[in-house]
Write an enzyme that holds these catalytic residues in place. Structure first.
Site, PDB file in Angstrom:
ATOM      1  N   GLU A 114      68.335  76.814  53.285  1.00 13.18           N
ATOM      2  CA  GLU A 114      67.438  77.389  52.289  1.00 13.18           C
ATOM      3  C   GLU A 114      66.824  78.669  52.842  1.00 13.18           C
ATOM      4  O   GLU A 114      65.837  78.606  53.598  1.00 13.18           O
ATOM      5  CB  GLU A 114      66.310  76.414  51.960  1.00 13.18           C
ATOM      6  CG  GLU A 114      66.767  75.076  51.432  1.00 13.18           C
ATOM      7  CD  GLU A 114      65.665  74.393  50.652  1.00 13.18           C
ATOM      8  OE1 GLU A 114      65.847  74.214  49.442  1.00 13.18           O
ATOM      9  OE2 GLU A 114      64.624  74.067  51.228  1.00 13.18           O
TER      10      GLU A 114
ATOM     11  N   HIS B 274      61.365  71.190  55.809  1.00 11.97           N
ATOM     12  CA  HIS B 274      61.294  72.131  54.680  1.00 11.97           C
ATOM     13  C   HIS B 274      60.451  73.339  55.095  1.00 11.97           C
ATOM     14  O   HIS B 274      59.453  73.186  55.818  1.00 11.97           O
ATOM     15  CB  HIS B 274      60.679  71.441  53.458  1.00 11.97           C
ATOM     16  CG  HIS B 274      60.829  72.250  52.214  1.00 11.97           C
ATOM     17  ND1 HIS B 274      59.999  73.310  51.922  1.00 11.97           N
ATOM     18  CD2 HIS B 274      61.731  72.192  51.201  1.00 11.97           C
ATOM     19  CE1 HIS B 274      60.384  73.854  50.769  1.00 11.97           C
ATOM     20  NE2 HIS B 274      61.431  73.202  50.320  1.00 11.97           N
TER      21      HIS B 274
ATOM     22  N   TRP C 271      60.542  67.829  43.845  1.00 11.97           N
ATOM     23  CA  TRP C 271      59.495  68.102  42.849  1.00 11.97           C
ATOM     24  C   TRP C 271      58.298  68.813  43.477  1.00 11.97           C
ATOM     25  O   TRP C 271      57.412  69.265  42.768  1.00 11.97           O
ATOM     26  CB  TRP C 271      59.017  66.802  42.211  1.00 11.97           C
ATOM     27  CG  TRP C 271      60.048  66.054  41.412  1.00 11.97           C
ATOM     28  CD1 TRP C 271      61.376  66.377  41.238  1.00 11.97           C
ATOM     29  CD2 TRP C 271      59.847  64.843  40.667  1.00 11.97           C
ATOM     30  NE1 TRP C 271      61.992  65.448  40.440  1.00 11.97           N
ATOM     31  CE2 TRP C 271      61.078  64.498  40.076  1.00 11.97           C
ATOM     32  CE3 TRP C 271      58.736  64.025  40.448  1.00 11.97           C
ATOM     33  CZ2 TRP C 271      61.229  63.355  39.270  1.00 11.97           C
ATOM     34  CZ3 TRP C 271      58.876  62.892  39.654  1.00 11.97           C
ATOM     35  CH2 TRP C 271      60.111  62.566  39.067  1.00 11.97           C
ATOM     36  N   LYS C 272      58.235  68.846  44.792  1.00 10.42           N
ATOM     37  CA  LYS C 272      57.057  69.375  45.514  1.00 10.42           C
ATOM     38  C   LYS C 272      55.792  68.666  45.011  1.00 10.42           C
ATOM     39  O   LYS C 272      55.862  67.500  44.635  1.00 10.42           O
ATOM     40  CB  LYS C 272      56.982  70.892  45.363  1.00 10.42           C
ATOM     41  CG  LYS C 272      58.318  71.568  45.699  1.00 10.42           C
ATOM     42  CD  LYS C 272      58.186  73.027  45.921  1.00 10.42           C
ATOM     43  CE  LYS C 272      59.577  73.625  46.093  1.00 10.42           C
ATOM     44  NZ  LYS C 272      59.566  74.989  46.566  1.00 10.42           N
TER      45      LYS C 272
ATOM     46  N   GLU D 236      58.274  75.011  53.651  1.00  7.74           N
ATOM     47  CA  GLU D 236      56.839  74.940  53.334  1.00  7.74           C
ATOM     48  C   GLU D 236      56.103  74.092  54.372  1.00  7.74           C
ATOM     49  O   GLU D 236      54.959  74.374  54.713  1.00  7.74           O
ATOM     50  CB  GLU D 236      56.652  74.407  51.904  1.00  7.74           C
ATOM     51  CG  GLU D 236      57.047  75.462  50.880  1.00  7.74           C
ATOM     52  CD  GLU D 236      57.496  74.917  49.529  1.00  7.74           C
ATOM     53  OE1 GLU D 236      57.261  73.735  49.235  1.00  7.74           O
ATOM     54  OE2 GLU D 236      58.114  75.706  48.775  1.00  7.74           O
TER      55      GLU D 236
ATOM     56  N   SER E 165      66.028  78.780  44.585  1.00 12.42           N
ATOM     57  CA  SER E 165      66.088  79.213  43.188  1.00 12.42           C
ATOM     58  C   SER E 165      67.427  78.915  42.524  1.00 12.42           C
ATOM     59  O   SER E 165      67.907  79.705  41.712  1.00 12.42           O
ATOM     60  CB  SER E 165      65.754  80.702  43.076  1.00 12.42           C
ATOM     61  OG  SER E 165      64.464  80.965  43.604  1.00 12.42           O
TER      62      SER E 165
ATOM     63  N   GLY F 114      61.569  79.521  45.569  1.00 12.87           N
ATOM     64  CA  GLY F 114      60.496  79.710  44.597  1.00 12.87           C
ATOM     65  C   GLY F 114      60.266  81.156  44.200  1.00 12.87           C
ATOM     66  O   GLY F 114      59.255  81.485  43.581  1.00 12.87           O
TER      67      GLY F 114
HETATM   68  C1  PEP Z   1      62.965  74.039  47.575  1.00 11.13           C
HETATM   69  O1  PEP Z   1      61.762  73.925  47.594  1.00 11.13           O
HETATM   70  O2  PEP Z   1      63.640  73.324  48.342  1.00 11.13           O
HETATM   71  C2  PEP Z   1      63.583  75.010  46.656  1.00 11.13           C
HETATM   72  C3  PEP Z   1      64.824  75.351  46.868  1.00 11.13           C
HETATM   73  O3  PEP Z   1      62.803  75.514  45.648  1.00 11.13           O
HETATM   74  P1  PEP Z   1      63.268  76.484  44.432  1.00 11.13           P
HETATM   75  O4  PEP Z   1      64.537  75.906  43.858  1.00 11.13           O
HETATM   76  O5  PEP Z   1      62.134  76.451  43.471  1.00 11.13           O
HETATM   77  O6  PEP Z   1      63.505  77.833  45.039  1.00 11.13           O
END
Ligand code: PEP
Length: 252
Positions: free
Chosen positions: A168, A96, A10-11, A98, A213, A174
């Site tokens: 990822e 992650h 959910w961030k 971020e 995404s 995002g």
């Molecule tokens: C994530 O933050 O792990 C992610 C994959 O985000 P999103 O699906 O929004 O790209």
């Protein structure tokens, strides 16, 4: 029947009202999913207690987005692995992109967090991925395998037996851009081969999620790939119907 994980990060998006709405809808829908799919939600830390309560009789696991590498003591603002465990958390995100890019978390800290999570009896979800510049330089595999190797060097390859990996690509998080199923499969296969060279049994049993995404529309083809064992979902996990559609795509 392969076990698939569909994990919702959910961030920093939640309130008590949205947590209740989202989890109520997920609990209602997740009951219909086949047994090969494990759904996990990763709310922001202040909502763990509420989420734990709401998930009590549900077939959805609880995850946390962050953890301290320290066990306890004078670390103002930090949350330990034992505290997460105390709230029923089973999975914890580490590494992650971020956290790596915005908060300066390097491979050493990521490995220390990974170890803290396992020491408390939970499962780390180790996130790895290349930036667009690294992909364009042809460095994708050296970057992702290097991120995995940093944990192996610190903790040994057996540590991956009780962990989940999440590939990822940073350029797909995002942004609405998704790696094609072939691009994702190629990286997943290479990661598995990298680990297999050190321990074939660990590599075979390792769940490798794809993130970037992922949506109900892109999930079926991604999940059809041999080395993709589920998804780590950001944006689409905030909408119950979208997240459940991704869960449905993971059914065998
Ligand atoms: C994530 O933050 O792990 C992610 C994959 O985000 P999103 O699906 O929004 O790209």
């Amino acid at each position: 029947m392969s076990t698939m994980m569909v994990a919702g990060n959910w961030k920093m998006n939640a309130s008590t009202a949205t947590t209740a709405d989202l989890i109520d809808s997920l609990v209602a829908g997740a009951g219909q999913l086949s047994a090969n799919v494990e759904m996990v939600v990763f709310p922001p830390l202040p909502y763990l207690a509420q989420a734990q309560q709401l998930l009590q009789h549900a077939n959805i696991a609880l995850g946390a987005q962050n953890v301290s590498d320290k066990a306890q003591g004078a670390y103002t603002g930090e949350v330990s692995a034992a505290m997460l465990k105390d709230f029923g958390v089973r999975y914890v995100l580490v590494g992650h992109s971020e956290r790596r890019s915005l908060y300066g978390e390097n491979d050493t800290l990521v490995a220390a967090k990974f170890q803290a999570v396992q020491a408390a009896g939970m499962v780390p979800v180790l996130c790895i991925g290349e930036t667009l510049a690294q992909r364009e330089q042809g460095a994708t595999l050296s970057v992702v395998n290097g991120q995995v190797q940093a944990v192996i060097d610190a903790l040994g390859v057996d540590a991956l037996a009780a962990a989940v990996l999440a590939y990822e690509p940073v350029w797909a998080i995002g942004t609405g851009l998704t790696a094609s199923p072939e691009q994702a499969q190629a990286v997943h296969q290479a990661i598995r081969a990298h680990v297999a060279a050190q321990n074939a049994v660990v590599a075979e049993g390792m769940q490798i999620l794809y993130g970037g995404s992922v949506s109900g529309a892109t999930a079926p083809e991604l999940f059809a790939q041999a080395d993709i064992d589920g998804g780590l979902v950001g944006g689409a996990s905030l909408d119950a119907q979208s997240f459940l559609a991704i869960g449905q795509a993971a059914q065998s």
